[in-house]
Each structure stands twice: as C-alpha cells, then as structure tokens.
Design a protein around this motif. Structure first.
Motif, mmCIF file in Angstrom:
data_model
loop_
_atom_site.group_PDB
_atom_site.id
_atom_site.type_symbol
_atom_site.label_atom_id
_atom_site.label_comp_id
_atom_site.label_asym_id
_atom_site.label_seq_id
_atom_site.Cartn_x
_atom_site.Cartn_y
_atom_site.Cartn_z
ATOM 1 N N LEU A 66 26.266 87.913 68.719
ATOM 2 C CA LEU A 66 25.041 88.686 68.519
ATOM 3 C C LEU A 66 25.251 89.971 67.739
ATOM 4 C CD1 LEU A 66 23.473 88.470 72.101
ATOM 5 C CD2 LEU A 66 22.860 87.113 70.099
ATOM 6 N N LEU A 67 26.456 90.486 67.779
ATOM 7 C CA LEU A 67 26.717 91.817 67.232
ATOM 8 C C LEU A 67 26.708 91.811 65.707
ATOM 9 C CD1 LEU A 67 27.341 94.613 68.398
ATOM 10 C CD2 LEU A 67 29.762 94.102 68.104
ATOM 11 N N PRO A 68 25.924 92.694 65.078
ATOM 12 C CA PRO A 68 25.929 92.749 63.612
ATOM 13 C C PRO A 68 27.277 93.241 63.082
ATOM 14 C CG PRO A 68 24.607 94.539 64.531
ATOM 15 C CD PRO A 68 24.964 93.640 65.669
ATOM 16 N N PRO A 69 27.750 92.681 61.960
ATOM 17 C CA PRO A 69 29.064 93.067 61.415
ATOM 18 C C PRO A 69 29.161 94.550 61.083
ATOM 19 C CG PRO A 69 28.229 91.070 60.351
ATOM 20 C CD PRO A 69 27.108 91.615 61.168
ATOM 21 N N SER A 70 28.018 95.181 60.806
ATOM 22 C CA SER A 70 28.043 96.587 60.403
ATOM 23 C C SER A 70 28.136 97.558 61.581
ATOM 24 C CB SER A 70 26.777 96.919 59.604
ATOM 25 O OG SER A 70 25.606 96.666 60.389
ATOM 26 N N ALA A 71 28.039 97.049 62.801
ATOM 27 C CA ALA A 71 28.014 97.928 63.974
ATOM 28 C C ALA A 71 29.346 98.654 64.151
ATOM 29 C CB ALA A 71 27.698 97.133 65.227
ATOM 30 N N ILE A 72 29.264 99.928 64.464
ATOM 31 C CA ILE A 72 30.445 100.718 64.819
ATOM 32 C C ILE A 72 30.783 100.410 66.281
ATOM 33 C CG2 ILE A 72 31.340 103.051 65.177
ATOM 34 C CD1 ILE A 72 29.378 103.953 62.968
ATOM 35 N N GLU A 73 32.037 100.105 66.567
ATOM 36 C CA GLU A 73 32.445 99.767 67.927
ATOM 37 C C GLU A 73 33.211 100.924 68.559
ATOM 38 O OE1 GLU A 73 33.980 95.902 68.730
ATOM 39 O OE2 GLU A 73 33.088 95.019 66.923
ATOM 40 N N LEU A 74 32.841 101.242 69.803
ATOM 41 C CA LEU A 74 33.512 102.299 70.565
ATOM 42 C C LEU A 74 34.063 101.704 71.861
ATOM 43 C CD1 LEU A 74 30.935 105.251 70.284
ATOM 44 C CD2 LEU A 74 32.974 104.865 68.896
ATOM 45 N N PRO A 75 35.251 101.107 71.831
ATOM 46 C CA PRO A 75 35.847 100.627 73.090
ATOM 47 C C PRO A 75 36.250 101.802 73.969
ATOM 48 C CG PRO A 75 37.372 100.344 71.268
ATOM 49 C CD PRO A 75 36.094 100.820 70.659
ATOM 50 N N MET A 76 35.949 101.692 75.248
ATOM 51 C CA MET A 76 36.299 102.730 76.224
ATOM 52 C C MET A 76 37.313 102.111 77.179
ATOM 53 S SD MET A 76 32.458 104.361 76.839
ATOM 54 C CE MET A 76 31.694 102.766 77.207
ATOM 55 N N GLU A 77 38.582 102.485 77.026
ATOM 56 C CA GLU A 77 39.668 101.817 77.736
ATOM 57 C C GLU A 77 40.039 102.566 79.012
ATOM 58 O OE1 GLU A 77 42.819 101.311 74.908
ATOM 59 O OE2 GLU A 77 41.809 99.600 73.971
#
Length: 243
Positions: A53-64
């Motif tokens: 579902l996620l658009p390729p242009s989305a900025i991802e912020l993983p919170m580890e």
C-alpha cells in the motif's frame, strides 16, 4: 503562516492486511511520511503489513526499540530507557509536522489497546493535531480464528497481560468467565501454572499469529513446548447463558 501537519495513529488490525479499515488504507496509500515501531535489525510487523500500500515516494521513519526483554520490566533503567526513546520519537515526528507534513504512524491492532503509540499520543496531544484511527484488535482476530465466540450471555471478559505475577494471574483467572491472555513470550510457563491452579487448563486455547498465513490454533494442553512469539495469545472461552 505555514501549516503544521497532523499525526495519524493508524490501527492496522490483527495481521491480515484485508482486515484494515478503508480509512486506514486511504491514509497509508496517500502518506508522504510513514513512521513505525520495530525491533533493531528487523523489518517490523507493521511495515510488512503495508508493503503493497505504501507509495514509493513516502519518507520512512523507523522507530527502533532500544530494549525489549534485555532489562527487567520492574528495573528503573527500563522505564528511563523507554522514556528517552519515546521523547526522541516525538521530536522526530514533530520535526516533520513543523515542515507541514502529515505523518502516519502505523500501529498493529488498535492504537489505544496495549500499543506503543499511546506513549507517543500522551506526549503529542497538546503540541500538534493528532487523529487516531481504530483498528480490529489482535484479540478479536485470535478468538475469531479459534472458531468459537469468546463470550455468551452475561459472561465477564478479562484481558490479562502475561507479565503480571503468577499470583495476580491466578486470582484474576478464578474470577473471570472468559479470558484473553496477551504478551505471552517467555511468560508462557507461568501462565500455564496459573491456568492449572485456577482449574482452566482444559479450556485454554493457544492462538499464534491469528488471521495471518502463519496462524496456529490448538488446545494449550496439546502444545508440546513453551515457545511463544510476541504475536500469540491464550483464550478461555466463556460458557454463559444461551437461549
């Protein structure tokens, strides 16, 4: 004046991507910034659920997570470490909204039921616009997978974290009509003992990764080991009034 963004805590449901709400899917497919919790070195269950579902242009912020089981829950260092972690997460999210971006925070199950998002929500609510999108809970996915209603008539349902002491678990089990035990993991042996003391072992059902392709459902008495992943629960179905 520049527009500040909104933070959306979006419930993804119990694990089957098709059990997301239409609203959740709409927000995810239109997201410019997406944030999600994960264990270091892992892709993260929430992120995997939205992969198509996620658009390729989305900025991802993983919170580890800085810790999971490495420090005991009752150790002061555990609370302090997580407190600093959540404050850092909030700062990263606010940095995005201050630039006008909306941020979608992915949450397994429902954001307000035992989820990490609630610890962000309490820190964000007075500082930025926050909207919560509810999701089907993991527990309802598991009891549906069991093929039996969890409650009948006037049954009282108790939801018990397996992290409670054995004595508290036993007392709560004795007074409940129907039971969901969450957060199993390494606590499964303790939960087995509490169920045995409460006289409920024969009614207990183990569900692992309910609603997913890896789903396992069995009587707890038939489970040969004490291995239990995070996404597993024990159910004791109610036996209440029926017409």
């Amino acid at each position: 004046m520049s527009r500040c963004g909104t933070i959306y805590g979006v419930g993804l449901g119990p694990g089957d991507p098709e059990l997301m709400s239409l609203k959740a899917a709409r927000l995810i497919t239109g997201a410019s910034v997406i944030a999600y919790f994960r264990k270091a070195g892992r892709p993260g269950q929430a992120r995997q659920l939205v992969d198509t579902l996620l658009p390729p242009s989305a900025i991802e912020l993983p919170m580890e997570y800085p810790v999971t089981t490495e420090i005991a829950l009752d150790d002061a260092a555990y609370a302090e470490t997580l407190r600093e972690f959540y404050e850092d997460c909030v700062a990263r999210l606010l940095a995005q909204t201050e630039q006008g971006a909306d941020v979608v925070v992915l949450c397994e199950g429902d954001p307000f039921l035992y989820g990490s998002f609630m610890h962000l929500h309490s820190r964000l609510i007075d500082r930025v616009a926050v909207e919560v999108v509810p999701g089907i809970t993991g527990m309802s996915g598991c009891w549906t997978a069991s093929g039996t209603p969890i409650t009948y008539g006037d049954d009282v349902l108790s939801v018990l974290p397996a992290t409670l002491s054995e004595a508290r678990l036993t007392d709560a089990m004795r007074s409940a009509d129907a039971i969901v035990v969450m957060k199993l993991g390494r606590n499964l042996p303790k939960v087995r003992r509490a169920l045995a003391t409460a006289g409920l072992c024969d009614r207990a059902v183990y569900v692992e990764r309910g609603t997913t392709a890896q789903q396992k459902v069995m009587r707890l008495a038939d489970k040969p080991d004490d291995e239990a992943p995070y996404f597993s629960m024990i159910l004791v179905h109610g036996m209440g009034r029926r017409p």
